[in-house]
Design a protein around this motif. Structure first.
Motif, PDB file in Angstrom:
ATOM      1  N   THR A  97     -43.063 -28.160 -26.840  1.00  0.00           N
ATOM      2  CA  THR A  97     -41.869 -27.956 -26.013  1.00  0.00           C
ATOM      3  C   THR A  97     -41.682 -26.482 -25.692  1.00  0.00           C
ATOM      4  O   THR A  97     -41.407 -26.103 -24.546  1.00  0.00           O
ATOM      5  N   LYS A  98     -41.859 -25.652 -26.713  1.00  0.00           N
ATOM      6  CA  LYS A  98     -41.647 -24.217 -26.487  1.00  0.00           C
ATOM      7  C   LYS A  98     -42.695 -23.651 -25.530  1.00  0.00           C
ATOM      8  O   LYS A  98     -42.361 -22.847 -24.652  1.00  0.00           O
ATOM      9  N   GLU A  99     -43.946 -24.091 -25.670  1.00  0.00           N
ATOM     10  CA  GLU A  99     -44.957 -23.557 -24.763  1.00  0.00           C
ATOM     11  C   GLU A  99     -44.690 -24.006 -23.320  1.00  0.00           C
ATOM     12  O   GLU A  99     -44.839 -23.216 -22.380  1.00  0.00           O
ATOM     13  N   ALA A 100     -44.276 -25.255 -23.152  1.00  0.00           N
ATOM     14  CA  ALA A 100     -43.970 -25.739 -21.800  1.00  0.00           C
ATOM     15  C   ALA A 100     -42.800 -24.959 -21.199  1.00  0.00           C
ATOM     16  O   ALA A 100     -42.785 -24.615 -20.008  1.00  0.00           O
ATOM     17  N   LEU A 101     -41.826 -24.677 -22.044  1.00  0.00           N
ATOM     18  CA  LEU A 101     -40.658 -23.900 -21.620  1.00  0.00           C
ATOM     19  C   LEU A 101     -41.097 -22.503 -21.181  1.00  0.00           C
ATOM     20  O   LEU A 101     -40.739 -22.031 -20.088  1.00  0.00           O
TER      21      LEU A 101
ATOM     22  N   SER B 240     -31.728 -10.562  -5.265  1.00  0.00           N
ATOM     23  CA  SER B 240     -30.565 -10.801  -4.406  1.00  0.00           C
ATOM     24  C   SER B 240     -29.642 -11.815  -5.093  1.00  0.00           C
ATOM     25  O   SER B 240     -30.024 -12.459  -6.075  1.00  0.00           O
ATOM     26  N   ALA B 241     -28.443 -11.958  -4.540  1.00  0.00           N
ATOM     27  CA  ALA B 241     -27.506 -12.946  -5.101  1.00  0.00           C
ATOM     28  C   ALA B 241     -28.109 -14.343  -5.026  1.00  0.00           C
ATOM     29  O   ALA B 241     -27.972 -15.146  -5.960  1.00  0.00           O
ATOM     30  N   ASP B 242     -28.783 -14.639  -3.931  1.00  0.00           N
ATOM     31  CA  ASP B 242     -29.407 -15.959  -3.793  1.00  0.00           C
ATOM     32  C   ASP B 242     -30.510 -16.174  -4.830  1.00  0.00           C
ATOM     33  O   ASP B 242     -30.655 -17.273  -5.380  1.00  0.00           O
ATOM     34  N   GLN B 243     -31.274 -15.120  -5.061  1.00  0.00           N
ATOM     35  CA  GLN B 243     -32.351 -15.249  -6.058  1.00  0.00           C
ATOM     36  C   GLN B 243     -31.782 -15.450  -7.456  1.00  0.00           C
ATOM     37  O   GLN B 243     -32.319 -16.212  -8.251  1.00  0.00           O
ATOM     38  N   ARG B 244     -30.700 -14.768  -7.755  1.00  0.00           N
ATOM     39  CA  ARG B 244     -30.050 -14.979  -9.057  1.00  0.00           C
ATOM     40  C   ARG B 244     -29.584 -16.432  -9.202  1.00  0.00           C
ATOM     41  O   ARG B 244     -29.788 -17.048 -10.253  1.00  0.00           O
ATOM     42  N   ALA B 245     -28.933 -16.909  -8.172  1.00  0.00           N
ATOM     43  CA  ALA B 245     -28.425 -18.288  -8.251  1.00  0.00           C
ATOM     44  C   ALA B 245     -29.586 -19.262  -8.434  1.00  0.00           C
ATOM     45  O   ALA B 245     -29.500 -20.219  -9.213  1.00  0.00           O
ATOM     46  N   HIS B 246     -30.686 -18.981  -7.736  1.00  0.00           N
ATOM     47  CA  HIS B 246     -31.877 -19.835  -7.871  1.00  0.00           C
ATOM     48  C   HIS B 246     -32.426 -19.788  -9.296  1.00  0.00           C
ATOM     49  O   HIS B 246     -32.747 -20.833  -9.885  1.00  0.00           O
ATOM     50  N   ILE B 247     -32.539 -18.586  -9.832  1.00  0.00           N
ATOM     51  CA  ILE B 247     -33.066 -18.445 -11.199  1.00  0.00           C
ATOM     52  C   ILE B 247     -32.150 -19.130 -12.208  1.00  0.00           C
ATOM     53  O   ILE B 247     -32.608 -19.833 -13.115  1.00  0.00           O
ATOM     54  N   ALA B 248     -30.846 -18.931 -12.056  1.00  0.00           N
ATOM     55  CA  ALA B 248     -29.905 -19.531 -13.017  1.00  0.00           C
ATOM     56  C   ALA B 248     -30.018 -21.050 -12.998  1.00  0.00           C
ATOM     57  O   ALA B 248     -30.048 -21.702 -14.048  1.00  0.00           O
ATOM     58  N   GLU B 249     -30.087 -21.611 -11.796  1.00  0.00           N
ATOM     59  CA  GLU B 249     -30.213 -23.067 -11.688  1.00  0.00           C
ATOM     60  C   GLU B 249     -31.562 -23.535 -12.245  1.00  0.00           C
ATOM     61  O   GLU B 249     -31.639 -24.540 -12.965  1.00  0.00           O
ATOM     62  N   ALA B 250     -32.591 -22.775 -11.935  1.00  0.00           N
ATOM     63  CA  ALA B 250     -33.927 -23.189 -12.391  1.00  0.00           C
ATOM     64  C   ALA B 250     -34.053 -23.106 -13.914  1.00  0.00           C
ATOM     65  O   ALA B 250     -34.625 -24.001 -14.547  1.00  0.00           O
ATOM     66  N   ILE B 251     -33.540 -22.047 -14.513  1.00  0.00           N
ATOM     67  CA  ILE B 251     -33.593 -21.947 -15.981  1.00  0.00           C
ATOM     68  C   ILE B 251     -32.840 -23.127 -16.600  1.00  0.00           C
ATOM     69  O   ILE B 251     -33.305 -23.746 -17.568  1.00  0.00           O
ATOM     70  N   THR B 252     -31.694 -23.435 -16.036  1.00  0.00           N
ATOM     71  CA  THR B 252     -30.896 -24.550 -16.557  1.00  0.00           C
ATOM     72  C   THR B 252     -31.689 -25.849 -16.478  1.00  0.00           C
ATOM     73  O   THR B 252     -31.776 -26.615 -17.444  1.00  0.00           O
ATOM     74  N   ARG B 253     -32.308 -26.084 -15.326  1.00  0.00           N
ATOM     75  CA  ARG B 253     -33.071 -27.313 -15.123  1.00  0.00           C
ATOM     76  C   ARG B 253     -34.296 -27.355 -16.048  1.00  0.00           C
ATOM     77  O   ARG B 253     -34.592 -28.401 -16.650  1.00  0.00           O
ATOM     78  N   ILE B 254     -34.975 -26.231 -16.165  1.00  0.00           N
ATOM     79  CA  ILE B 254     -36.163 -26.172 -17.027  1.00  0.00           C
ATOM     80  C   ILE B 254     -35.773 -26.439 -18.481  1.00  0.00           C
ATOM     81  O   ILE B 254     -36.413 -27.235 -19.179  1.00  0.00           O
ATOM     82  N   HIS B 255     -34.724 -25.779 -18.940  1.00  0.00           N
ATOM     83  CA  HIS B 255     -34.335 -25.958 -20.349  1.00  0.00           C
ATOM     84  C   HIS B 255     -33.914 -27.399 -20.632  1.00  0.00           C
ATOM     85  O   HIS B 255     -34.331 -28.002 -21.628  1.00  0.00           O
TER      86      HIS B 255
END
Lengths: 131, 131, 131
Positions: C76-80, C14-29
């Motif tokens: 770092t890469k494995e944690a990512l 869903s649009a909400d799930q995309r927004a969540h994933i985008a924010e989470a990837i950004t935060r994780i990276h």
């Protein structure tokens, strides 16, 4: 990984042709590398007519690009490329100037399957035993 | 190879703009590397509005990503990136924070054109003579 | 860069799930690498049902593939990879055999943002000061 993407023009491949290509890529990869079948993925991606240019002109094209684990010998990679080329040419009927086949190598440690970083080529048995 | 993919939002580029970009990428690549024109491919790939996020927010973007043969000098690659950047910015009108231009290097031996593994940069003449 | 592409079947997110994933990837990276948020891009790319095969059979799948600057440690890469895996599995509900997460490393000098070749990991402060 390996993750193969097969790019063609839209409607270039029937459902049967896709299934044939997916099975053949899987067989070719496993045959040349000994990798487990379950690792082999194939994604089909279509382009609209006119989305691809060669030498600055709109041109038909077919491409297989695989991202594979690094560490295969030059002989293995050439045999892989040769069989993929023949497969794609046979199924699509495209000419030599309309095809491109390549692999990009990525260290096993840069990918995760089954929740675990991938084993190096040749170290699959222990890894599989843990799953 | 080289295989350039130009990513934009849907309807960001007219057919004329695409043709201009395809020709310009071809000219830029050949000019900086001396590679044969016939090797240069450009694929256009569009995203729906809202498919791309920057810094966690939906954002417009334009990207050129080229997969090129490894072995070009740092100077050649920087000149290539610079010209591609200027091209993409001029045509799309996007701002500095909305653009990304990159190349991924792949050894010549990892790709096949014309049914044969590619020559190393600088070894094209013999290779072309065989075709 | 980093440029993450999140591949799923159409309508899987869903649009909400995309927004969540985008924010989470950004935060994780950013969390694992210290890279500036503004560098992190996420593109969503959907496939039609039946476009993806695993082991020669049509199969559902979800994949995150990031192209990141080379030079991160193995830790770092494995944690990512681990955090991206957990994110994708949590949001999609896909099984261990339906997911793939990977990074491809590219030297900073092979990419341009803001009209300038990217800084090496750790050299961002000077680079950002110039923008």
């Amino acid at each position: 990984m390996p993750f193969y993407t097969c790019y063609t023009s839209e409607d270039a491949l029937s459902a049967d042709q896709r299934a044939h290509i997916a099975e053949a890529i899987t067989r070719i990869h496993v045959g040349h590398t000994g990798a487990p079948r379950g690792f082999v993925r194939v994604l089909f991606q279509e382009s609209a007519k006119g989305d691809c240019y060669t030498a600055g002109e709109v041109a038909d094209f077919g491409m297989i690009r695989g991202v594979i684990r690094a560490g295969r010998s030059a002989q293995t990679k050439e045999a892989l490329l040769r069989d993929l080329w023949e497969l794609l040419q046979t199924v699509t009927g495209l000419g030599d100037h309309e095809l491109l086949v390549s692999v990009q190598e990525n260290p096993a440690s840069n990918a995760m399957e089954g929740g675990e970083v991938l084993p190096e080529p040749g170290q699959e048995a222990q890894w599989m035993a843990r799953h």
